[in-house]
Design an enzyme around this catalytic site. Structure first.
Site, short mmCIF file in Angstrom:
data_model
loop_
_atom_site.label_atom_id
_atom_site.label_comp_id
_atom_site.label_asym_id
_atom_site.label_seq_id
_atom_site.Cartn_x
_atom_site.Cartn_y
_atom_site.Cartn_z
N ASP A 24 0.83 -1.20 0.00
CA ASP A 24 0.00 0.00 0.00
C ASP A 24 0.87 1.26 0.00
O ASP A 24 2.08 1.21 0.31
CB ASP A 24 -0.91 -0.04 1.24
N ASP A 52 -10.43 2.07 -3.75
CA ASP A 52 -11.01 1.85 -2.42
C ASP A 52 -12.52 1.88 -2.49
O ASP A 52 -13.19 1.49 -1.53
CB ASP A 52 -10.53 2.94 -1.45
#
Ligand code: DGJ
Length: 728
Positions: A478, A548
């Site tokens: 990430d 997301d």
């Protein structure tokens, strides 16, 4: 396929299966662009070089009245010697001046494709797959040398371009602008497509008519960004999914980029692409070289669909690497939206028990397993297990999962450092920062200074420690903020503006080393979802968490736009809970499944809270995924109906042999007096007979493609169907 050079007229003809790219070294030594598009027989296109008087376009040579670089289509233009359009490069010399002019010196044609030093790039597995032309140009006044590289692949309609600068002079110079490629089109009546958006709405398609002047997309964020993807396309106004010219430009880079189009006074169009010159300044000492990243340029006369399928093939097979390149990916469950930071071993194991019962193959432990990470304010950099949450460590948890026949994956955010971390307390100068200025935090974190070799080396060792500490099969890598106060404690003042690019080079070195050391690990790139969904990251990690935003309806636009360039095999796509955590929409589980099945499939919700009926459906989705994932992974992708144009979205996958097809149709809102619609399929064998069991349909490919399939009348919002056609 090949590169043909005619020494008599200095013409290079680069040919792929269906395309021709032609340019010429003229008698003055300039590289003049002549044609890029459908494959043509003739190479001598000097008819396209008429000399026309153009007031206010200065002449380069009084003996040749009216020849001006301002009106010539060029391969790699400069500024300051008669061309007023956007240059591909700008160099500041020791005497402070910036005008330069590149003249042809030599060229060589090599089989295969040489590697790009330190940068991700498309590749060949055998030298017979491609040929590369390298042209050396020189500015005779400064001795600055520029090498233009063009690779032509045997099986793709792509030209891959990049540029390398070498300072052959005696004085240092500064690269103010060092783009990867520039290309001039002879007309302006085109439209351009950009993939732009924001966090949770990445890569929406925007299509506009070109206007005089400059139109561009760029990133100044130190990452390719959620806001604009390093990609643009040029199309004819009449180009559709299936017909018409489509030209794609995709930069293999993950940092600040520029993709710019200029329509000039004579209605010609120039595309420029590369590292963003904004805040870029690279000192090149004598004998040093600078390698710019590559641009993958695809032309298709078969519309946007044809262009995308070329990109999908080249990126899936000759950009992605490693063990997982050709392997369908495991069905995963990720605990992020199920638990966020609030979990312990018991909770994880209860999720794993359900996962196992449902047929899931991989469990991914997301953020919160290390340091004191109970929220997002702390501990990035402290990559040691929180034993309060996981008393037996990662290896203990992995053992529990493996006993349930689940593989184990783990979340990391390696490039970051929390201010509240042991690492930061020990090494406050390891982050990007500027002396005497505030250190602006994003998500309460700073960015490790990967322009520093020592920081990269420690990172590699720390990561290696974590990844060897347990049987880890998957990593979600990430990256949750963009750069501010971009500077490095280790660079001298005159090199501070190299920091952002040096960071990317450092990151690429870390990724190279880690992926080589741990070839058995499947890496998924993520940056708050799709903030770094770019070809640079795809080189190291064959898949990316697309966004997301996991709402099925939002995902239609995100996945549709992403598919313009990126293969389906690269898109992470999960079924999540309702109301959806990002937009609070409630959609049927079946539709969430259908949208997620059009990518690397997984779940990201609390499986223990599902009803029995829901679990039954999940089991069906999982077994459907296992049946079709080879097709969605390897098949040709056809976009049938655009979410940007209407209430319905449809797309389909067709196997290479055309013996199998999978169609998804999704309708957003219910409508009164619903018209009866037909969906025309694509990519089938017209003479083959196909069967679709759920519809009770046996039809020829031509019928399915040219007459279509009746779309059902549905009740309620957010309905969808999937059909599976098999050759009889
Ligand atoms: C951002 C990612 O996109 C999410 O999926 C999740 O991993 C969080 N970070 C964790 O902090």
């Amino acid at each position: 396929m090949g590169i043909i050079y005619n020494a008599d007229n200095g013409i290079f003809h680069l040919q792929s299966k269906k395309t021709s790219y032609i340019f010429q070294v003229d008698h003055r030594g300039y590289l003049v662009h002549l044609h890029w598009g459908r494959k043509i027989t003739d190479s001598d296109l000097t008819q396209f070089l008429p000399i026309v008087e153009r007031p206010f376009s200065p002449m380069t040579d009084p003996d040749e009245p009216y020849f001006s670089l301002d009106v010539v289509a060029q391969e790699y233009p400069g500024y300051g010697t008669s061309d007023f359009r956007q240059p591909a490069y700008q160099i500041q010399f020791d005497n402070g001046t910036t005008a330069a002019e590149l003249l042809y010196q030599s060229h060589r044609i090599v089989p295969g494709k040489p590697r790009l030093e330190g940068l991700p790039a498309t590749y060949v597995e055998s030298d017979t797959e491609a040929n590369t032309l390298e042209i050396t140009l020189l500015d005779p006044v400064s001795n600055m040398e520029i090498c233009l590289s063009y690779t032509v692949y045997e099986s793709f309609d792509a030209i891959v371009r990049s540029t390398r600068f070498t300072n052959q002079g005696k004085q240092p110079v500064r690269l103010l602008r060092a783009l990867s490629a520039s290309i001039d089109f002879h007309h302006k009546s085109m439209e351009w497509i950009q993939l732009s958006g924001a966090w949770a709405k990445e890569r929406w398609m925007h299509r506009k008519l070109l206007a005089p002047g400059i139109q561009s997309v760029e990133s100044r964020r130190g990452a390719s960004s959620h806001q604009h993807n390093p990609f643009i396309a040029l199309v004819e106004p009449t180009t559709t999914e299936d017909h018409g010219d489509a030209y794609g430009f995709s930069l293999v880079y993950s940092g600040n980029f520029l993709a710019s189009i200029e329509v000039n006074q004579f209605q010609t169009t120039r595309i420029s692409m590369g590292i963003n010159p904004f805040d870029f300044n690279w000192l090149l000492e004598p004998c040093e070289t600078f390698q710019a990243p590559e641009v993958v340029m695809v032309y298709s006369s078969e519309g946007l669909g044809g262009m995308s399928r070329q990109y999908h093939k080249i990126y899936r097979t000759r950009l992605s690497r490693g063990k997982y390149r050709d392997q369908v990916r495991p069905i995963l469950v990720n605990n992020w939206e199920a638990t966020y930071f609030d979990f312990n071993q018991e909770k994880i194991v209860s999720l794993a028990d359900e996962a196992k019962n449902l047929g899931i193959e991989l469990f991914v432990l997301d953020d919160g397993w290390f340091g004191k990470r109970n929220n997002d304010r702390t501990s990035l950099g402290d990559w040691f297990v929180n034993l309060e949450k996981l008393p037996n460590g990662l290896s203990g948890l992995a053992k529990e999962l493996n006993e349930r026949d689940l593989q184990f994956g783990v979340w990391l955010e390696p490039e970051m450092i929390s201010v509240d971390s042991e690492l930061y307390r020990a090494h406050p100068d390891w982050c990007l920062h500027l002396p005497d200025r505030r250190r602006t935090e994003g998500r309460f974190q700073l960015i490790l200074d990967l322009s520093r070799q020592d920081v990269c080396d420690v990172l590699i060792e720390n990561l290696s420690g974590v990844l060897s500490s347990a049987p880890i099969n998957y990593v979600k890598w990430d990256m949750n903020r963009n750069m501010t106060e971009i500077g490095s404690a280790c660079l001298p003042p005159e090199r501070q503006r190299e920091t952002a690019h040096r960071y990317m080079l450092g990151l690429y070195r870390v990724l190279d080393t880690i992926t080589e050391r741990f070839p058995h690990i499947l890496f998924e790139s993520c940056s708050g979802g799709g903030g770094r969904f770019d070809p640079g990251m795809l080189y190291y990690m064959p898949q990316t968490w697309t966004s997301d935003n996991s709402d099925a309806i939002e995902r239609l636009k995100i996945q549709y736009g992403t598919s313009l360039v990126y293969p389906i095999s690269a898109m992470g796509s999960h079924v999540t809970a309702v109301p959806n955590h990002q937009v609070h929409r409630i959609t049927p589980l079946s539709t969430r499944g259908n949208v997620a099945l059009s990518g690397n499939f997984g779940y990201e919700l609390d499986l223990t809270k599902m009803t029995l009926d829901e679990k039954e459906l999940v089991k069906k989705q999982i077994s459907q995924c296992k049946e079709v994932r080879d097709l969605t992974f390897n098949g040709d992708f056809y976009r049938l109906s655009s979410p940007f144009e209407g209430n319905e979205t449809a797309w389909m996958f067709v196997s290479e042999e055309q013996d199998e097809a999978l169609v998804f149709w999704i309708k957003v809102l219910a409508e009164p007096a619903e018209p009866l619609r037909r969906l025309q399929l694509r990519g089938l064998d017209p003479s083959a007979v196909y069967v679709e069991q759920s519809l009770g349909l046996t039809m020829h490919g031509d019928t399915l493609m040219y007459a279509g399939v009746q779309v059902p009348v549905t009740a309620g919002d957010f309905q969808s169907v999937s059909w599976r056609f098999r050759r009889l």
